[in-house]
Scaffold this active site. Structure first.
Site, PDB file in Angstrom:
ATOM      1  CG  ASP A  22    -128.942 -12.005 -85.914  1.00 16.94           C
ATOM      2  OD1 ASP A  22    -127.918 -11.302 -85.982  1.00 16.94           O
ATOM      3  OD2 ASP A  22    -129.232 -12.901 -86.736  1.00 16.94           O
ATOM      4  CG  ASP A  30    -126.111  -8.495 -82.580  1.00 16.38           C
ATOM      5  OD1 ASP A  30    -126.803  -7.492 -82.380  1.00 16.38           O
ATOM      6  OD2 ASP A  30    -126.135  -9.155 -83.653  1.00 16.38           O
ATOM      7  CG  ASP A 100    -124.988 -12.679 -65.529  1.00 14.99           C
ATOM      8  OD1 ASP A 100    -124.438 -13.198 -64.554  1.00 14.99           O
ATOM      9  OD2 ASP A 100    -126.096 -13.030 -65.967  1.00 14.99           O
ATOM     10  CG  ASP A 202    -123.336 -17.500 -62.665  1.00 11.79           C
ATOM     11  OD1 ASP A 202    -124.497 -17.657 -63.059  1.00 11.79           O
ATOM     12  OD2 ASP A 202    -122.471 -18.393 -62.690  1.00 11.79           O
ATOM     13  CD  GLU A 270    -127.775 -18.537 -60.404  1.00 11.09           C
ATOM     14  OE1 GLU A 270    -128.447 -19.417 -60.946  1.00 11.09           O
ATOM     15  OE2 GLU A 270    -126.541 -18.449 -60.548  1.00 11.09           O
ATOM     16  CG  HIS A 332    -130.519 -17.867 -68.097  1.00 14.59           C
ATOM     17  ND1 HIS A 332    -130.655 -17.063 -66.996  1.00 14.59           N
ATOM     18  CD2 HIS A 332    -129.322 -18.477 -67.971  1.00 14.59           C
ATOM     19  CE1 HIS A 332    -129.585 -17.176 -66.239  1.00 14.59           C
ATOM     20  NE2 HIS A 332    -128.760 -18.026 -66.794  1.00 14.59           N
ATOM     21  CG  ASP A 333    -130.193 -21.124 -65.353  1.00 17.23           C
ATOM     22  OD1 ASP A 333    -129.589 -21.321 -66.428  1.00 17.23           O
ATOM     23  OD2 ASP A 333    -129.728 -20.431 -64.428  1.00 17.23           O
TER      24      ASP A 333
HETATM   25  C1  NOJ Z   1    -126.082 -20.077 -63.162  1.00 16.97           C
HETATM   26  C2  NOJ Z   1    -126.469 -19.544 -64.507  1.00 16.97           C
HETATM   27  O1  NOJ Z   1    -127.735 -18.944 -64.400  1.00 16.97           O
HETATM   28  C3  NOJ Z   1    -126.451 -20.722 -65.449  1.00 16.97           C
HETATM   29  O2  NOJ Z   1    -127.001 -20.412 -66.696  1.00 16.97           O
HETATM   30  C4  NOJ Z   1    -125.030 -21.195 -65.570  1.00 16.97           C
HETATM   31  O3  NOJ Z   1    -125.000 -22.351 -66.379  1.00 16.97           O
HETATM   32  C5  NOJ Z   1    -124.446 -21.549 -64.205  1.00 16.97           C
HETATM   33  N1  NOJ Z   1    -124.727 -20.540 -63.228  1.00 16.97           N
HETATM   34  C6  NOJ Z   1    -122.958 -21.681 -64.278  1.00 16.97           C
HETATM   35  O4  NOJ Z   1    -122.382 -20.424 -64.453  1.00 16.97           O
END
Ligand code: NOJ
Length: 535
Positions: A22, A30, A100, A202, A270, A332-333
């Site tokens: 940040d 950012d 992305d 994505d 992805e 991040h998921d």
């Molecule tokens: C996959 C992304 O990695 C995730 O973070 C997102 O919530 C979903 N696609 C929807 O875009």
């Protein structure tokens, strides 16, 4: 070293932009913040490419995966000028920049959707997926949102439902409409023209659905979960609401667009698909689609040598001729790597990630061992977690830990707070502290990255699994007649095994054995991994 495309020999580092640095003191990361930390990535750590999760204008219902403008920057992250500066600085440091791209859905606040929902005869009506209720008044079909509840949202004004595979604030674009493809590819050109090196796409496998929009069937009795728990969504086989083969033409067109640019641009999709053969189709029959579909099989595997080896071998076996593999252990998921495997195994995992064949992706902070963080309900941010308790992803998105200063150096001291709390151990687990400890996880990552960068065997060499005792995964990487052996002990017990040839340890996860000559029967300590150069 053999000349191979940059995206095959590089190591990718994923940045979640809200959480890296940040620069303003508002508690959220950012782009100027990222720019100020690029030397850490290029020089201190030694990765070659950076992927930044979305930074576009967005109402942030899904933290940027709900895009309201594909060709601009959210003011909270900076400006286009900040982006250009970031790109220029990355290139100056020799880093490639991957951004992305979120093609399956936009935000409901994107002007395209605002128009689309304004009337049934609006020219953009068909840019999204609108359907009538069934004759009995029920939803158009039984499709469910990945984030909970039906995938259909009723629009009172025009008396139809629109499709949203994720949140209702993320309406699915209609990729069967050529105007959508054209407009989305224009967005891609915008970034290619600025000089970005590649795209992470994505949910690339979700873009095309069954044109007849048939109901998904219920799961069979012998169904086994491949990915993480999805609540009600797991009760159906998702064969109609994603993965339609028509998507391959979109990716052939997309690849042709990328290939019309020099120097070479790159794409990684992805793709969450359990069936290996189907997964491999995303490379394209003539390797003319995605450079890589992300390989998530290891993230979802239990920490078990035989299971991991099986998945690596399965992936190697389905790769089309000439296709390049890749490996991922965090993003991040998903729950943080160190919290899935434990601190000792995390060191072995680092060695595995950086020595298997294919391009590795490191998730920011995994090199420090940032743990999954408990976020109390009142501080939870992730909409998925709010819809489905337990599914929240905030715990793996906490701020990067740079030093011992307030907010771990992530936010300037003036910041009142950070958007998510830091881990409890941030004062002892941060870049500054770990750089000064030869035994730290960061030091191990740096040593592995440095060794890998100079090793043709590891970057471009062949892979072959070797016989090993149970609990140990052992493989050879070879190139032009020279070999390294990687032996990884997945257990808390010492393990002995026979060296296939005499060698010398170049790196050990415990740091203690570098230089040791090995021959005949050797012992690996508990949770120890070694890279051995065969002499
Ligand atoms: C996959 C992304 O990695 C995730 O973070 C997102 O919530 C979903 N696609 C929807 O875009």
């Amino acid at each position: 070293m053999t000349k191979q495309p940059w995206w095959q020999t590089t190591v990718i580092y994923q940045i979640y932009p809200r959480s890296f640095q940040d620069s303003t003191g508002n508690g959220v990361g950012d782009l100027p913040g990222i720019t100020s930390r690029l030397d850490y990535l290029a020089d201190t750590l030694g990765v070659g490419a950076v992927w930044i999760s979305p930074f576009y204008p967005s109402p942030m219902a899904d933290f940027g995966y709900d895009v309201a403008d594909y060709t601009d920057i959210h003011p909270m992250f900076g400006t286009i000028a900040d982006f250009d500066e970031l790109l220029e600085e990355a290139h100056r440091l020799g880093l490639k920049l991957i951004i992305d791209w979120v093609p399956n859905h936009s935000s409901d606040e994107h002007p395209w959707f605002v128009e689309s929902r304004s009337s049934r005869d609006n020219p953009k009506r068909d840019w999204y997926v609108w359907r009538d209720a069934r004759p009995d008044g029920s939803l158009p079909n039984n499709w469910l949102s990945n984030f909970g509840g039906p995938a259909w949202e009723y629009d009172e004004k025009t008396d139809q439902y629109y499709l949203h595979s994720f949140l209702a604030k993320q309406p699915d674009l209609n990729w069967r409409n050529p105007e959508v493809q054209e407009a989305m590819f224009d967005g891609i050109r915008f970034w290619l023209d600025r000089g970005v090196d590649g795209f992470r796409i994505d949910v690339a496998h979700v873009m095309m659905k069954d044109p007849e929009m048939r109901d998904n069937p219920p799961i069979p009795d012998d169904w086994q979960r491949q990915f993480k728990e999805h609540g009600e969504y797991d009760k159906f086989l998702h064969i109609h609401d994603k993965g339609h083969p028509d998507v391959h033409q979109v990716f052939r067109d997309f690849r042709a667009l990328l290939d019309s640019y020099q120097p070479e641009r790159y794409s990684v999709g992805e793709i969450h698909i359990a069936d290996w053969d189907e997964w491999a189709t995303y490379y394209g029959e003539d390797l003319d689609e995605l450079h890589m579909p992300y390989n998530f099989s290891l993230i979802h595997a239990p920490w078990d040598a035989a299971e991991i080896a099986t998945r690596v071998n399965e992936m190697e076996a389905v790769l089309p001729e000439g296709a390049w593999p890749n490996n991922v252990l965090g993003n991040h998921d998903e729950k943080r790597l160190i919290s899935r495997y434990g601190p000792d195994a995390a060191r072995v995992a680092a060695m595995m990630l950086l020595t298997l064949r294919g391009t590795p992706t490191i998730y920011y902070g995994d090199e420090l061992g940032i743990t999954e963080t408990y976020i109390p309900p009142e501080l939870q941010q992730d909409p998925w977690g709010r819809n489905l308790p337990g599914a929240g992803r905030d715990g793996c998105r906490t701020p990067m830990q740079w030093d011992k200063s307030p907010h771990a150096g992530f936010s300037p001291p003036v910041a009142a707070t950070t958007w998510l709390p830091l881990t409890e151990d941030w004062q002892s687990q941060n870049v500054e502290v770990q750089l000064n400890e030869s035994g730290s996880l960061l030091s191990l990552y740096r040593a592995l990255l440095e060794y890998r960068a100079g090793s043709a065997q590891l970057t471009v060499g062949d892979y072959r699994q070797l016989d090993s005792p149970s609990g140990v995964y052992m493989y050879e990487r070879s190139h032009s007649g020279s070999r390294v052996v990687v032996a990884l002990n997945f257990t808390g017990e010492p393990k002995s095994f026979a060296m296939p040839a005499d060698g010398r340890i170049r790196l050990s996860t415990t740091g203690a054995r570098a230089g040791e000559a090995l021959s005949g029967s050797v012992v690996l300590g508990p949770n120890e991994g070694v890279i051995v150069e065969i002499v």
